[in-house]
Structures are given as structure tokens and as C-alpha cells.
Scaffold this motif. Structure first.
Motif, PDB file in Angstrom:
ATOM      1  N   LEU A 106       6.122  -1.769 -24.466  1.00  5.32           N
ATOM      2  CA  LEU A 106       6.466  -2.500 -23.499  1.00  5.32           C
ATOM      3  C   LEU A 106       5.958  -3.897 -23.550  1.00  5.32           C
ATOM      4  CD1 LEU A 106       7.121  -0.269 -20.268  1.00  5.32           C
ATOM      5  CD2 LEU A 106       8.755  -0.788 -22.096  1.00  5.32           C
ATOM      6  N   THR A 107       6.757  -5.170 -23.420  1.00  8.27           N
ATOM      7  CA  THR A 107       5.826  -6.493 -23.385  1.00  8.27           C
ATOM      8  C   THR A 107       5.683  -7.145 -22.092  1.00  8.27           C
ATOM      9  OG1 THR A 107       8.289  -7.517 -23.461  1.00  8.27           O
ATOM     10  CG2 THR A 107       7.200  -6.750 -25.801  1.00  8.27           C
ATOM     11  N   ARG A 108       6.140  -6.517 -21.050  1.00  7.03           N
ATOM     12  CA  ARG A 108       5.868  -7.198 -19.809  1.00  7.03           C
ATOM     13  C   ARG A 108       5.869  -6.256 -18.697  1.00  7.03           C
ATOM     14  NH1 ARG A 108      10.035 -10.790 -17.154  1.00  7.03           N
ATOM     15  NH2 ARG A 108       8.980 -11.509 -15.286  1.00  7.03           N
ATOM     16  N   LEU A 109       4.846  -6.341 -17.601  1.00  8.21           N
ATOM     17  CA  LEU A 109       4.858  -5.512 -16.470  1.00  8.21           C
ATOM     18  C   LEU A 109       5.132  -6.505 -15.260  1.00  8.21           C
ATOM     19  CD1 LEU A 109       1.641  -3.236 -16.774  1.00  8.21           C
ATOM     20  CD2 LEU A 109       4.309  -2.546 -16.769  1.00  8.21           C
ATOM     21  N   VAL A 110       6.016  -5.917 -14.283  1.00  2.28           N
ATOM     22  CA  VAL A 110       6.004  -6.680 -13.192  1.00  2.28           C
ATOM     23  C   VAL A 110       6.207  -5.786 -12.048  1.00  2.28           C
ATOM     24  CG1 VAL A 110       7.843  -8.430 -14.257  1.00  2.28           C
ATOM     25  CG2 VAL A 110       8.661  -6.229 -13.265  1.00  2.28           C
ATOM     26  N   LEU A 111       6.150  -6.473 -10.645  1.00  5.06           N
ATOM     27  CA  LEU A 111       6.013  -5.424  -9.698  1.00  5.06           C
ATOM     28  C   LEU A 111       6.253  -6.395  -8.353  1.00  5.06           C
ATOM     29  CD1 LEU A 111       3.298  -5.928  -7.638  1.00  5.06           C
ATOM     30  CD2 LEU A 111       2.099  -5.211  -9.885  1.00  5.06           C
ATOM     31  N   GLU A 112       6.708  -5.667  -7.500  1.00  7.22           N
ATOM     32  CA  GLU A 112       7.171  -6.435  -5.797  1.00  7.22           C
ATOM     33  C   GLU A 112       6.284  -5.363  -5.079  1.00  7.22           C
ATOM     34  OE1 GLU A 112       8.723  -6.337  -1.846  1.00  7.22           O
ATOM     35  OE2 GLU A 112       8.468  -4.577  -3.396  1.00  7.22           O
ATOM     36  N   THR A 113       5.519  -6.258  -4.112  1.00  5.67           N
ATOM     37  CA  THR A 113       4.728  -5.756  -3.308  1.00  5.67           C
ATOM     38  C   THR A 113       5.081  -6.477  -1.856  1.00  5.67           C
ATOM     39  OG1 THR A 113       2.297  -5.046  -2.463  1.00  5.67           O
ATOM     40  CG2 THR A 113       2.575  -7.153  -3.629  1.00  5.67           C
ATOM     41  N   GLY A 114       4.364  -5.883  -0.800  1.00  5.09           N
ATOM     42  CA  GLY A 114       4.868  -6.706   0.449  1.00  5.09           C
ATOM     43  C   GLY A 114       3.790  -8.018   0.749  1.00  5.09           C
ATOM     44  N   ASP A 115       4.082  -8.815   1.802  1.00  7.23           N
ATOM     45  CA  ASP A 115       3.546  -9.738   2.084  1.00  7.23           C
ATOM     46  C   ASP A 115       2.256  -9.440   3.238  1.00  7.23           C
ATOM     47  OD1 ASP A 115       5.293  -9.202   4.218  1.00  7.23           O
ATOM     48  OD2 ASP A 115       5.032 -11.229   5.233  1.00  7.23           O
ATOM     49  N   ARG A 116       2.129  -8.452   3.353  1.00  7.40           N
ATOM     50  CA  ARG A 116       1.075  -8.109   4.161  1.00  7.40           C
ATOM     51  C   ARG A 116       0.082  -6.820   3.620  1.00  7.40           C
ATOM     52  NH1 ARG A 116       4.515  -7.388   9.818  1.00  7.40           N
ATOM     53  NH2 ARG A 116       5.493  -9.942   9.727  1.00  7.40           N
ATOM     54  N   PRO A 118      -2.857  -7.234   1.323  1.00  7.78           N
ATOM     55  CA  PRO A 118      -3.955  -8.142   0.579  1.00  7.78           C
ATOM     56  C   PRO A 118      -4.873  -7.320  -0.277  1.00  7.78           C
ATOM     57  CG  PRO A 118      -4.651  -8.260   2.868  1.00  7.78           C
ATOM     58  CD  PRO A 118      -3.177  -7.539   2.999  1.00  7.78           C
ATOM     59  N   ALA A 119      -4.907  -6.029   0.184  1.00  9.64           N
ATOM     60  CA  ALA A 119      -5.838  -4.903  -0.569  1.00  9.64           C
ATOM     61  C   ALA A 119      -4.893  -4.862  -1.947  1.00  9.64           C
ATOM     62  CB  ALA A 119      -6.028  -3.858   0.040  1.00  9.64           C
ATOM     63  N   VAL A 123      -5.834  -5.709  -6.131  1.00  7.25           N
ATOM     64  CA  VAL A 123      -5.885  -4.754  -7.207  1.00  7.25           C
ATOM     65  C   VAL A 123      -5.099  -5.442  -8.240  1.00  7.25           C
ATOM     66  CG1 VAL A 123      -5.063  -2.619  -8.134  1.00  7.25           C
ATOM     67  CG2 VAL A 123      -6.123  -2.658  -6.079  1.00  7.25           C
ATOM     68  N   TYR A 124      -4.133  -6.086  -8.098  1.00  7.51           N
ATOM     69  CA  TYR A 124      -3.488  -6.729  -9.123  1.00  7.51           C
ATOM     70  C   TYR A 124      -3.883  -7.865  -9.617  1.00  7.51           C
ATOM     71  CZ  TYR A 124       0.193  -3.514  -6.986  1.00  7.51           C
ATOM     72  OH  TYR A 124       0.613  -2.288  -6.613  1.00  7.51           O
ATOM     73  N   ASP A 125      -4.590  -8.658  -8.765  1.00  7.42           N
ATOM     74  CA  ASP A 125      -5.393  -9.907  -9.266  1.00  7.42           C
ATOM     75  C   ASP A 125      -6.541  -9.587 -10.381  1.00  7.42           C
ATOM     76  OD1 ASP A 125      -3.862 -11.733  -7.866  1.00  7.42           O
ATOM     77  OD2 ASP A 125      -5.358 -11.547  -5.990  1.00  7.42           O
ATOM     78  N   THR A 142      10.661 -13.699   2.214  1.00  3.55           N
ATOM     79  CA  THR A 142       9.253 -13.951   2.735  1.00  3.55           C
ATOM     80  C   THR A 142       8.601 -12.621   2.970  1.00  3.55           C
ATOM     81  OG1 THR A 142      10.149 -13.885   4.857  1.00  3.55           O
ATOM     82  CG2 THR A 142       9.985 -16.111   3.760  1.00  3.55           C
ATOM     83  N   TYR A 143       9.081 -11.379   2.844  1.00  8.39           N
ATOM     84  CA  TYR A 143       8.467 -10.179   2.980  1.00  8.39           C
ATOM     85  C   TYR A 143       7.947  -9.580   1.602  1.00  8.39           C
ATOM     86  CZ  TYR A 143      10.484 -10.119   7.490  1.00  8.39           C
ATOM     87  OH  TYR A 143      10.922 -10.166   8.889  1.00  8.39           O
ATOM     88  N   SER A 144       8.179 -10.197   0.678  1.00  8.50           N
ATOM     89  CA  SER A 144       7.783  -9.713  -0.768  1.00  8.50           C
ATOM     90  C   SER A 144       6.871 -10.818  -1.570  1.00  8.50           C
ATOM     91  CB  SER A 144       8.987  -9.671  -1.700  1.00  8.50           C
ATOM     92  OG  SER A 144       9.867  -8.471  -1.292  1.00  8.50           O
ATOM     93  N   VAL A 145       5.874 -10.222  -2.220  1.00  6.05           N
ATOM     94  CA  VAL A 145       5.224 -11.041  -2.981  1.00  6.05           C
ATOM     95  C   VAL A 145       5.342 -10.453  -4.295  1.00  6.05           C
ATOM     96  CG1 VAL A 145       2.721 -11.682  -3.730  1.00  6.05           C
ATOM     97  CG2 VAL A 145       3.571 -11.619  -1.548  1.00  6.05           C
TER      98      VAL A 145
END
Length: 153
Positions: A106-116, A118-119, A123-125, A142-145
Motif C-alpha cells: 500500500l502506498t498511503r494510509l488515511v484516517l478520519e477521527t473526531g474533533d474531540r 486530542p489523545a 498518537v497519529y502525530d 467540523t466534527y471530523s479531523v
């Protein structure tokens, strides 16, 4: 005893309970229409590999790799029980997901997480992901990052 992480079926009662906790936690922070849960049955499909972390045999965390077309992988269903947070288990699971994605080309990973969450962001950072715009078919909300990480150098 050390925490052990392995690929497992999500169709186990103990894993179902863990996913139930994850769903309940997400619904406390995000409106239902912006929670993009996979059921355990969807997690058991061939395009998804589920990682379970266990402490002395008890399931305490999970995460998954969902494969999409075009060399794209998605990090899904990341969760660590509150009793085990802060011990680096999430970063270990993300590492397992990334290793498998790389092994499979695979060449790329993506994800969606919530706007609330921070923990989760920490991890992703730490794992080298970078924030990006909406991915896959997730709505721009606005609910997704959103995060991404290139796997090919």
C-alpha cells in the motif's frame, strides 16, 4: 506480563464488547450522523485486518487496517480501554497497521477521527501522520479531523 498484539477475528464476544465500548465512547462526543462505525461483521470482511492488544489474555485495545482501491489503506477502529491508556498501546497498534500496509505494498494510509479526540491526534502525530482535507467519501465536517501518511518513499 507484556502487552501482546496480534491479528484476531472481531467475531469474538470479548472483541464485540470492546467495539461496543468504542462505539459508546464515540457517541458521547460526536453526533451519531458523524460517527462512521464499522460493525464487527464489516470488520471481519477480507478487506480488513483487525489487531487486538491483550493484557494477560484480556482484550484491552484494538485497531484495524481497511484496504481500498489504488494502494490506499485506512486506519479504523482505534481504541484503548481507559485502564490502559498512556502506555503506548495505540502507537504500537498503529505501527502494526503501518507494517502490514507496507508489506502489502500500500502506498498511503488515511484516517478520519473526531474533533474531540486530542489523545488520538497525539498518537497519529507521533506515528508521522499529517493532517489533511477530507479523505475517501467522508463528509467535510467540523466534527471530523483527517490524517494521511505516505508509505512509499
Amino acid at each position: 506480563m507484556a502487552i501482546e498484539i496480534a491479528v484476531e477475528s472481531p467475531l469474538q464476544d470479548e472483541v464485540r464488547a470492546l467495539i461496543g465500548e468504542l462505539n459508546a465512547a464515540l457517541l458521547e462526543l460526536t453526533p451519531p450522523e458523524y460517527c462512521f462505525h464499522m460493525t464487527v461483521e464489516e470488520m471481519a470482511e477480507p478487506a480488513t485486518t483487525v489487531f487486538i492488544a491483550r493484557d494477560n489474555g484480556t482484550a484491552i485495545a484494538c485497531g484495524a487496517l481497511k484496504r481500498h482501491v489504488g494502494g490506499l489503506g485506512e486506519v479504523k477502529r482505534m481504541y484503548t480501554r481507559p485502564s490502559h491508556r498512556g502506555r503506548g498501546i495505540g502507537i504500537e497498534i498503529v505501527g502494526q497497521v503501518e507494517r502490514l500496509a507496507r508489506e502489502e505494498g500500500l502506498t498511503r494510509l488515511v484516517l478520519e477521527t473526531g474533533d474531540r479526540h486530542p489523545a488520538a491526534w497525539a498518537v497519529y502525530d507521533k506515528a508521522g501522520f499529517r493532517r489533511c482535507g477530507p479523505v475517501l467519501d467522508y463528509p467535510d465536517s467540523t466534527y471530523s479531523v483527517f490524517y494521511e501518511k505516505a508509505l512509499s518513499e
